[in-house]
Design an enzyme around this catalytic site. Structure first.
Site, PDB file in Angstrom:
ATOM      1  N   CYS A  74       0.827  -1.215   0.000  1.00 32.42           N
ATOM      2  CA  CYS A  74       0.000   0.000   0.000  1.00 32.42           C
ATOM      3  C   CYS A  74       0.854   1.256   0.000  1.00 32.42           C
ATOM      4  O   CYS A  74       0.492   2.279  -0.586  1.00 32.42           O
ATOM      5  CB  CYS A  74      -0.950  -0.012   1.194  1.00 32.42           C
ATOM      6  SG  CYS A  74      -0.114  -0.183   2.792  1.00 32.42           S
ATOM      7  N   ASN A 117      -8.156   4.534  -2.556  1.00 30.94           N
ATOM      8  CA  ASN A 117      -7.569   3.343  -1.956  1.00 30.94           C
ATOM      9  C   ASN A 117      -6.990   2.472  -3.069  1.00 30.94           C
ATOM     10  O   ASN A 117      -7.090   2.799  -4.252  1.00 30.94           O
ATOM     11  CB  ASN A 117      -8.637   2.581  -1.161  1.00 30.94           C
ATOM     12  CG  ASN A 117      -8.042   1.689  -0.088  1.00 30.94           C
ATOM     13  OD1 ASN A 117      -6.830   1.537   0.000  1.00 30.94           O
ATOM     14  ND2 ASN A 117      -8.904   1.092   0.730  1.00 30.94           N
ATOM     15  N   HIS A 147      -1.781   1.488   7.025  1.00 32.64           N
ATOM     16  CA  HIS A 147      -2.205   1.459   5.629  1.00 32.64           C
ATOM     17  C   HIS A 147      -1.935   2.804   4.960  1.00 32.64           C
ATOM     18  O   HIS A 147      -2.053   3.861   5.600  1.00 32.64           O
ATOM     19  CB  HIS A 147      -3.698   1.126   5.555  1.00 32.64           C
ATOM     20  CG  HIS A 147      -4.196   0.840   4.167  1.00 32.64           C
ATOM     21  ND1 HIS A 147      -3.646  -0.122   3.356  1.00 32.64           N
ATOM     22  CD2 HIS A 147      -5.212   1.408   3.440  1.00 32.64           C
ATOM     23  CE1 HIS A 147      -4.300  -0.154   2.206  1.00 32.64           C
ATOM     24  NE2 HIS A 147      -5.256   0.772   2.224  1.00 32.64           N
TER      25      HIS A 147
END
Length: 820
Positions: free
Chosen positions: A117, A271, A249
């Site tokens: 990520c 995202n 994240h």
């Protein structure tokens, strides 16, 4: 049937793994968890919706693997310092709503396959930077960030700054060249074109007003947040969650809306869980929730031209000459030039101009137009093409360098190219991909680390600057070079630099005996971070006798952290024998310094001696007979010359016995000279001649002298040195005209009768460094010039030297000082 996309394929794989790995979960397990999430939303009065998503239905272990953000231990100290020094940002002037998705500045949503990520969001931030400031919508490689960063980030987790440091050091490559595999791999960015680099990056204050301000002016910002399990069920609305869980994240903030979350305001984030999660891959997060904003940093970037034009190749059209396709001395050439567009827009209305950076070439037609060039396409110049004229006396085997300036509607750029003159052949060429017999080390090497290796280099960073190259010079699918090898990626820059002495790289034995000229060119990288410490030297030497003696080509101690070309005409340094060697030496004898070096693309081109068999033409023009010159005057000796392959050197001589002997060497001139200033010697000489010897590239020699004799008469003005009319009773050395001198000086002497004499120069240790004369001269006063050079043609160093006039009966000595 439509092809299954990569992102859809991974979702299918993940769903399949859910069925397999979740077999021990009751059939109502996912639904039960969803109900728990919905119940929690209702109890807290949150305004977001939850439902099944491809992410929520993953086994918990697989879901946790996607949460790979690892906050550095020193981040808290960094952010405290930033907060303490940060200026106050005013909310005045900031709109209540702003979103980069409204202007197409955000790249499409990706699906991550591992804990990358940190790479997904930082690469997305760079993609937005290119879209906003360049209009470049090409996707960048996430896999490059995983494999090629200089930190310890990878598929099992990482931090955004490792991507930024990589972009600053070497740049970004396209996804089309470096495909995503979602697993750790070996770095292979070497084979791709780097399309953009950043100037720098910096952390920013993480307050809402600060992030808004930087978001509007700099573009989307990669940040960290805390992901709780319920976030995987998010399908819309304004997400929030209580608690202070660990930041785990990375996402991309693309905008904000102050009216969201019942007026509390929210960030709009992109995202990396695919478009089937959230609102097409996006979500709204309430200001301040989940630690959103951690690690926020901005990228400083200089926009590029949308059309990146680079020189590709040229064609030699010598149909007006001998038609052999080579740039020969004396020819007029037409040069169709090809250019490649490595940008992302079509180059339109393209024109280019060329300029020669060396003497010996005249630009006849300096500009040309080109057709429009699409991205990744190559085009040749339109007719009429560029045209040049090569001097007939230009030496074969010489490289001529050109600058090409390109201008189109999309911007301007410059590039360089070179051309080898004449019937030159490639004697030796090594891009270092295969072993060609180099010796990696010498018996007297002391370096304890950083010794020479032939390998794909691994870059190392010092304060985000490369001190060791990440890429070889050749590029394409050629990746190796000679490098003072460090160990592996992610180690400190001083982990394996050159330490404890020197390391030596020696070439195989090169046979240059069949060549009249040999031009050496190589590319080198050199770092010495001790600001040019004199103890740490980069040195390149050549030998013509298998290493028994070495002649230095270059020495340096100043960093040049880029690939730079260096060229030498080896024939000017060593004899071109069948025992030629080259050596490259990097050393670190100092303390607290990082020394790294690399060499690539070594090439020697030369002109075969057998090609140049025709002697040059030379003709003395002045003085050519009948002139009366005054002693002590400065006279310009003139001549003309030509050769089919170029003149290497002229030697200008003087005779005082009507050409029977040439006692004085007036001086030397190079192949493009046609004049030399001569300080006429003292004394009366009735029968003088000037002789000029011309030596070409094949060492063929021609000689011409004045057609008849001229005379030297005394200067009756009284301005010359006081030399008695009476001849000396014995050989007399009158000394030198300039003492001390830096470049040349006249040596005066007198003889009572015709006799054999020698004049030699000795250094302070008694070693003979030069014999100026060994001949029989008539009675009278004479002079000759010492140009301050030794018998090998090199300038002597500063110091005391002794001039000795030697005859059969006696020797006379005078001191002279050379002061450079």
């Amino acid at each position: 049937m439509k092809l299954v996309t990569a992102s859809l394929l991974v979702l299918l794989i993940l769903l399949a793994s859910t069925i397999t790995l979740g077999a021990d979960i009751p059939s109502d397990g996912p639904d039960a968890r969803l109900e728990e999430v919905r119940k929690d939303i209702e109890e807290h009065g949150y305004s977001w919706t939850a439902d099944h998503t491809p992410i929520s239905d993953l086994p918990d272990g697989d879901f946790q693997k996607l949460l790979g953000l690892r906050v550095p231990e020193n981040y808290e100290e960094i952010i405290k310092e930033i907060h303490s020094k940060s200026r106050s940002y005013s909310p005045l002037g900031l709109p209540s709503r702003f979103d980069w998705t409204d202007s197409g500045a955000v790249s499409p949503v990706r699906s991550q396959w591992c804990g990358d990520c940190w790479a997904q969001c930082s690469v997305a931030a760079m993609e937005s930077k290119l879209r906003i400031f360049d209009g470049d919508t090409r996707r960048l490689s996430v896999q490059q960030a995983i494999d090629c960063n200089y930190g310890r980030s990878g598929c099992d987790g990482g931090w955004m700054e490792d991507t930024y440091n990589m972009y600053r050091a070497v740049g970004a490559v396209r996804q089309a060249c470096y495909r995503y595999i979602g697993a750790d791999g070996s770095c292979s960015e070497d084979t791709c074109d780097f399309i953009a680099k950043i100037d720098s990056w910096e952390y920013i204050d993480t307050t809402v007003v600060s992030i808004k301000t930087h978001l509007m002016s700099n573009g989307p910002i990669a940040v960290g947040m805390t992901v709780y399990n319920d976030f995987s069920y998010y399908t819309g609305g304004c997400y929030e969650h209580g608690g202070t869980g660990a930041i785990n994240h990375g996402v991309l903030i693309v905008g904000w809306d102050d009216s969201k979350c019942g007026g509390a305001g929210a960030w709009h984030i992109k995202n990396s869980w695919g478009v089937s999660w959230g609102e097409g891959g996006y979500a709204w997060l309430k200001y301040g929730t989940c630690g959103i904003g951690t690690g926020a940093a901005i990228i400083h970037y200089t926009p590029r031209n949308p059309a990146k034009l680079v020189f590709d190749s040229y064609i030699v059209d010598d149909s007006a000459g001998d038609g052999d396709g080579k740039a020969d001395p004396g020819e007029m050439l037409t040069l169709p030039i090809s250019v490649v567009n490595k940008g992302w827009e079509t180059a339109t209305n393209l024109t280019a101009t060329i300029a020669a950076l060396d003497s010996g070439v005249t630009i006849v037609t300096s500009s040309a137009t080109f057709p429009d060039i699409d991205p990744d396409a190559t085009a040749q110049s339109n007719s009429p093409h560029f045209a040049i004229s090569i001097d007939p006396d230009l030496l074969c085997g010489r490289r001529i360098h050109f600058l090409i300036s390109l201008e189109c509607d999309q911007g301007t750029s410059t590039d360089n190219f070179d051309m080898v003159i004449g019937d030159a052949v490639t004697i030796f060429s090594d891009d270092v991909e295969e072993d060609q017999g180099w010796t990696l080390g010498a018996p007297d090497d002391e370096a304890t680390s950083g010794r020479w290796k032939r390998r794909n280099p691994v870059g190392s960073l010092l304060d985000s600057v490369l001190v060791q190259p990440e890429l070889d010079h050749t590029g394409g699918n050629r990746v190796k070079c000679f490098v003072t090898a460090n160990i592996t990626r992610n180690f400190a820059p001083d982990a394996a630099d050159v330490d404890g002495g020197k390391t030596t790289l020696i070439s195989p034995v090169l046979d240059l005996s069949a060549y009249a000229a040999a031009n050496l060119k190589y590319w080198r990288w050199y770092t010495n971070d001790a600001s040019g410490s004199v103890d740490d030297i980069w040195s390149v030497d050549a030998s013509g006798d298998s290493g028994a003696t070495w002649v230095n080509l270059e020495s340096d101690s100043v960093s040049a952290r880029e690939w730079l070309p260096h060229e030498f005409d080896l024939g000017n340094f060593i004899p071109l024998t069948d025992r030629v060697l080259l050596r490259f030496v990097a050393s670190d004898y100092g303390e607290e310094s990082i020394v790294e070096a690399a060499v690539d693309d070594i090439e020697i081109v030369g002109s075969p001696a057998s090609v140049d068999v025709e002697a040059p033409f030379v003709e003395v023009l002045y003085p050519n007979g009948g002139e009366e010159l005054t002693e002590g005057a400065d006279v310009e000796v003139r001549w003309q010359a030509s050769d089919d392959y170029g003149v290497r050197q002229f030697i200008v001589l003087a005779s005082y016995d009507d050409g029977a002997t040439y006692a004085d060497t007036i001086g030397y001139a190079d192949g493009f000279d046609s004049t030399l200033t001569w300080s006429v010697p003292l004394g009366e000489h009735a029968t003088c001649r000037i002789g000029v010897a011309a030596i070409d590239r094949g060492y063929n020699e021609s000689f011409d002298e004045s057609d008849s004799h001229f005379s030297i008469v005394r200067d009756i003005s009284g301005t010359t040195p006081d030399v008695s009319i009476e001849l000396p009773s014995e050989p007399t050395l009158l000394g030198s005209q300039s003492n001390p001198f830096s470049h040349s000086t006249h040596i005066f002497f007198g003889l009572p009768s015709r006799m054999a004499i020698a004049i030699r120069i000795y250094d302070a240790s008694g070693r003979c460094v030069r014999e100026l004369l060994n001949s029989t001269l008539p009675r009278g006063y004479h002079s000759m010039v010492w140009d301050g050079r030794s018998s090998d043609g090199n300038a002597v160093s500063s110091g005391v030297y002794f001039i000795r006039l030697e005859t059969a009966g006696a020797n006379t000595t005078a001191k002279v000082v050379v002061a450079r």
